[in-house]
Design a protein around this motif. Structure first.
Motif, PDB file in Angstrom:
ATOM      1  N   ALA A 191       0.823  -1.221   0.000  1.00  0.00           N
ATOM      2  CA  ALA A 191       0.000   0.000   0.000  1.00  0.00           C
ATOM      3  C   ALA A 191       0.856   1.270   0.000  1.00  0.00           C
ATOM      4  CB  ALA A 191      -0.931   0.003   1.216  1.00  0.00           C
ATOM      5  N   LEU A 192       2.157   1.150   0.347  1.00  0.00           N
ATOM      6  CA  LEU A 192       3.013   2.344   0.411  1.00  0.00           C
ATOM      7  C   LEU A 192       3.083   3.081  -0.930  1.00  0.00           C
ATOM      8  CD1 LEU A 192       6.127   1.126   2.464  1.00  0.00           C
ATOM      9  CD2 LEU A 192       4.219   2.525   3.265  1.00  0.00           C
ATOM     10  N   VAL A 193       2.990   2.336  -2.028  1.00  0.00           N
ATOM     11  CA  VAL A 193       3.183   2.956  -3.346  1.00  0.00           C
ATOM     12  C   VAL A 193       1.898   3.595  -3.886  1.00  0.00           C
ATOM     13  CG1 VAL A 193       2.591   0.998  -4.866  1.00  0.00           C
ATOM     14  CG2 VAL A 193       4.502   2.513  -5.478  1.00  0.00           C
ATOM     15  N   LYS A 194       0.775   3.282  -3.234  1.00  0.00           N
ATOM     16  CA  LYS A 194      -0.516   3.680  -3.795  1.00  0.00           C
ATOM     17  C   LYS A 194      -0.890   5.123  -3.464  1.00  0.00           C
ATOM     18  CE  LYS A 194      -2.867   1.209  -5.715  1.00  0.00           C
ATOM     19  NZ  LYS A 194      -2.821   0.947  -7.195  1.00  0.00           N
ATOM     20  N   HIS A 195      -1.375   5.829  -4.491  1.00  0.00           N
ATOM     21  CA  HIS A 195      -2.026   7.127  -4.266  1.00  0.00           C
ATOM     22  C   HIS A 195      -3.054   7.284  -5.390  1.00  0.00           C
ATOM     23  CE1 HIS A 195      -2.920  11.319  -3.676  1.00  0.00           C
ATOM     24  NE2 HIS A 195      -2.259  11.256  -2.530  1.00  0.00           N
ATOM     25  N   PRO A 196      -4.292   7.662  -5.079  1.00  0.00           N
ATOM     26  CA  PRO A 196      -5.310   7.756  -6.132  1.00  0.00           C
ATOM     27  C   PRO A 196      -4.929   8.730  -7.239  1.00  0.00           C
ATOM     28  CG  PRO A 196      -6.117   8.642  -4.020  1.00  0.00           C
ATOM     29  CD  PRO A 196      -4.824   7.950  -3.745  1.00  0.00           C
ATOM     30  N   LEU A 197      -4.173   9.782  -6.906  1.00  0.00           N
ATOM     31  CA  LEU A 197      -3.798  10.752  -7.949  1.00  0.00           C
ATOM     32  C   LEU A 197      -2.735  10.179  -8.877  1.00  0.00           C
ATOM     33  CD1 LEU A 197      -3.803  14.135  -5.988  1.00  0.00           C
ATOM     34  CD2 LEU A 197      -5.546  13.220  -7.526  1.00  0.00           C
ATOM     35  N   THR A 198      -1.932   9.224  -8.370  1.00  0.00           N
ATOM     36  CA  THR A 198      -0.965   8.539  -9.251  1.00  0.00           C
ATOM     37  C   THR A 198      -1.730   7.706 -10.273  1.00  0.00           C
ATOM     38  OG1 THR A 198       0.608   8.435  -7.428  1.00  0.00           O
ATOM     39  CG2 THR A 198       1.026   6.976  -9.284  1.00  0.00           C
ATOM     40  N   ASP A 199      -2.730   6.948  -9.790  1.00  0.00           N
ATOM     41  CA  ASP A 199      -3.534   6.109 -10.697  1.00  0.00           C
ATOM     42  C   ASP A 199      -4.278   6.976 -11.724  1.00  0.00           C
ATOM     43  OD1 ASP A 199      -2.670   3.966  -9.233  1.00  0.00           O
ATOM     44  OD2 ASP A 199      -4.479   3.840  -8.004  1.00  0.00           O
ATOM     45  N   LYS A 200      -4.884   8.064 -11.215  1.00  0.00           N
ATOM     46  CA  LYS A 200      -5.663   8.944 -12.098  1.00  0.00           C
ATOM     47  C   LYS A 200      -4.743   9.601 -13.143  1.00  0.00           C
ATOM     48  CE  LYS A 200      -8.868  12.821 -11.765  1.00  0.00           C
ATOM     49  NZ  LYS A 200      -9.280  13.969 -10.945  1.00  0.00           N
ATOM     50  N   GLY A 201      -3.592  10.059 -12.710  1.00  0.00           N
ATOM     51  CA  GLY A 201      -2.642  10.715 -13.615  1.00  0.00           C
ATOM     52  C   GLY A 201      -2.139   9.754 -14.679  1.00  0.00           C
ATOM     53  N   LEU A 202      -1.838   8.528 -14.253  1.00  0.00           N
ATOM     54  CA  LEU A 202      -1.328   7.533 -15.200  1.00  0.00           C
ATOM     55  C   LEU A 202      -2.397   7.193 -16.237  1.00  0.00           C
ATOM     56  CD1 LEU A 202       1.095   5.775 -15.922  1.00  0.00           C
ATOM     57  CD2 LEU A 202       0.238   4.043 -14.347  1.00  0.00           C
ATOM     58  N   ASP A 203      -3.634   7.021 -15.771  1.00  0.00           N
ATOM     59  CA  ASP A 203      -4.739   6.732 -16.702  1.00  0.00           C
ATOM     60  C   ASP A 203      -4.845   7.836 -17.758  1.00  0.00           C
ATOM     61  OD1 ASP A 203      -5.323   4.439 -15.379  1.00  0.00           O
ATOM     62  OD2 ASP A 203      -7.072   5.213 -14.299  1.00  0.00           O
ATOM     63  N   ALA A 204      -4.754   9.081 -17.320  1.00  0.00           N
ATOM     64  CA  ALA A 204      -4.899  10.213 -18.256  1.00  0.00           C
ATOM     65  C   ALA A 204      -3.737  10.243 -19.254  1.00  0.00           C
ATOM     66  CB  ALA A 204      -4.950  11.517 -17.464  1.00  0.00           C
ATOM     67  N   PHE A 205      -2.509  10.022 -18.747  1.00  0.00           N
ATOM     68  CA  PHE A 205      -1.345  10.019 -19.650  1.00  0.00           C
ATOM     69  C   PHE A 205      -1.484   8.919 -20.706  1.00  0.00           C
ATOM     70  CE2 PHE A 205       1.629  11.902 -16.183  1.00  0.00           C
ATOM     71  CZ  PHE A 205       1.269  13.190 -16.547  1.00  0.00           C
ATOM     72  N   LEU A 206      -1.899   7.732 -20.261  1.00  0.00           N
ATOM     73  CA  LEU A 206      -2.000   6.609 -21.209  1.00  0.00           C
ATOM     74  C   LEU A 206      -3.100   6.838 -22.228  1.00  0.00           C
ATOM     75  CD1 LEU A 206      -1.283   3.546 -18.879  1.00  0.00           C
ATOM     76  CD2 LEU A 206       0.277   4.776 -20.392  1.00  0.00           C
ATOM     77  N   ALA A 207      -4.212   7.437 -21.768  1.00  0.00           N
ATOM     78  CA  ALA A 207      -5.315   7.728 -22.707  1.00  0.00           C
ATOM     79  C   ALA A 207      -4.847   8.712 -23.775  1.00  0.00           C
ATOM     80  CB  ALA A 207      -6.511   8.282 -21.935  1.00  0.00           C
ATOM     81  N   ASP A 208      -4.140   9.774 -23.351  1.00  0.00           N
ATOM     82  CA  ASP A 208      -3.643  10.777 -24.311  1.00  0.00           C
ATOM     83  C   ASP A 208      -2.611  10.165 -25.260  1.00  0.00           C
ATOM     84  OD1 ASP A 208      -5.270  12.675 -23.260  1.00  0.00           O
ATOM     85  OD2 ASP A 208      -3.743  13.547 -21.938  1.00  0.00           O
ATOM     86  N   TRP A 209      -1.739   9.318 -24.698  1.00  0.00           N
ATOM     87  CA  TRP A 209      -0.715   8.668 -25.519  1.00  0.00           C
ATOM     88  C   TRP A 209      -1.346   7.783 -26.583  1.00  0.00           C
ATOM     89  CZ3 TRP A 209       4.019   9.331 -26.873  1.00  0.00           C
ATOM     90  CH2 TRP A 209       4.753   8.295 -27.454  1.00  0.00           C
ATOM     91  N   LYS A 211      -3.952   8.217 -28.170  1.00  0.00           N
ATOM     92  CA  LYS A 211      -4.482   9.026 -29.285  1.00  0.00           C
ATOM     93  C   LYS A 211      -3.387   9.386 -30.297  1.00  0.00           C
ATOM     94  CE  LYS A 211      -7.609  11.277 -26.071  1.00  0.00           C
ATOM     95  NZ  LYS A 211      -7.637  12.475 -25.223  1.00  0.00           N
ATOM     96  N   THR A 212      -2.125   9.326 -29.889  1.00  0.00           N
ATOM     97  CA  THR A 212      -1.029   9.710 -30.795  1.00  0.00           C
ATOM     98  C   THR A 212      -0.727   8.624 -31.822  1.00  0.00           C
ATOM     99  OG1 THR A 212       0.793   8.763 -29.516  1.00  0.00           O
ATOM    100  CG2 THR A 212       0.070  10.982 -28.896  1.00  0.00           C
ATOM    101  N   GLY A 213      -1.081   7.379 -31.505  1.00  0.00           N
ATOM    102  CA  GLY A 213      -0.771   6.282 -32.413  1.00  0.00           C
ATOM    103  C   GLY A 213       0.705   5.937 -32.446  1.00  0.00           C
ATOM    104  N   GLN A 214       1.504   6.551 -31.572  1.00  0.00           N
ATOM    105  CA  GLN A 214       2.948   6.299 -31.571  1.00  0.00           C
ATOM    106  C   GLN A 214       3.312   5.084 -30.725  1.00  0.00           C
ATOM    107  OE1 GLN A 214       5.541   9.723 -30.792  1.00  0.00           O
ATOM    108  NE2 GLN A 214       3.712  11.020 -30.816  1.00  0.00           N
TER     109      GLN A 214
END
Ligand code: E4P
Length: 217
Positions: A191-209, A211-214
């Motif tokens: 549980a030490l590594v967990k933070h909801p904003l880390t999960d939320k941020g990662l989800d957003a980065f991956l969703a945007d990525w 869209k690039t098709g790269q």
């Protein structure tokens, strides 16, 4: 601050080792009982897996038998730390082991007076039980802070091993209080590594990525 796993479950240790964060392991009679395994066998297996200190607890309550048990546990591997209870017999055994160069972990510490005695007995580690003290209506983190001051003022080298930690807040508070090490069950460790904003941020980065098709590779 070193991080130890508080378990006698070899599968749990193997699962956590690849994190590179497991600096040692602590066990107690309840954890050995839960594992359903022979204490000598399971401690030997853990010692072979983890290079750092591995606490194995004597169960006798009288000095002579405690020393015999401690000698037997210490003979299992060089990284065994003999765990002894904070009683007069346990402290006497701690001094005996310190005098012959065997490391000890004085357990079931609930007060600064007890921590003072553990240090005077030459303990390598003292284990204040934070969560059990909180359950009792006291403040386990304050105990860690007070022991830190006590040991620093008097120059004691005994390491403070924060134990009975129940959640990540306990772990970070133990680190801020100056504990040298903390031992925690696997669930709390993970549980030490967990933070909801880390999960939320990662989800957003991956969703945007996406869209690039790269692809980076
Ligand atoms: C470790 O040395 C202790 O035995 C352990 O942290 C106790 O934890 P508990 O209070 O959750 O049983």
């Amino acid at each position: 601050m070193k991080l130890f796993l508080d378990t006698a479950d070899v599968a749990v240790i193997k699962d956590m080792l690849p994190t590179g964060m497991v600096d040692g392991v602590t066990t107690n009679p309840s954890l050995i009982a839960k594992s359903g395994r022979n204490i000598a066998e399971v401690i030997a297996e853990i010692c072979a897996l983890v290079e750092g200190p591995i606490s194995a607890e004597a169960v006798a309550t009288d000095f002579e038998t405690m020393v015999k048990e401690g000698d037997k546990l210490a003979a299992i591997a060089p990284n065994v730390v003999v765990k002894l209870p904070l009683t007069w017999d346990g402290l006497r055994a701690t001094r005996t082991f310190a005098d012959k160069g065997i490391r000890t972990n004085v357990t079931l510490c609930f007060s600064t007076a007890q921590a003072l005695l553990a240090a005077k007995a030459g303990a390598t580690f003292v284990s204040p039980f934070v969560g059990r003290l909180d359950d009792h209506g006291a403040n386990g983190i304050e105990l860690l802070e007070d022991i830190r001051v006590l040991y620093d003022v008097h120059g004691f080298e005994t390491q403070i091993l924060a134990a009975s930690l129940r959640h990540p807040g306990h772990v970070s508070a133990a680190a801020i209080a100056g504990a040298d090490a903390a031992t925690l069950p696997a669930d709390t460790f993970k549980a030490l590594v967990k933070h909801p904003l880390t999960d939320k941020g990662l989800d957003a980065f991956l969703a945007d990525w996406g869209k690039t098709g790269q692809s980076i590779l």
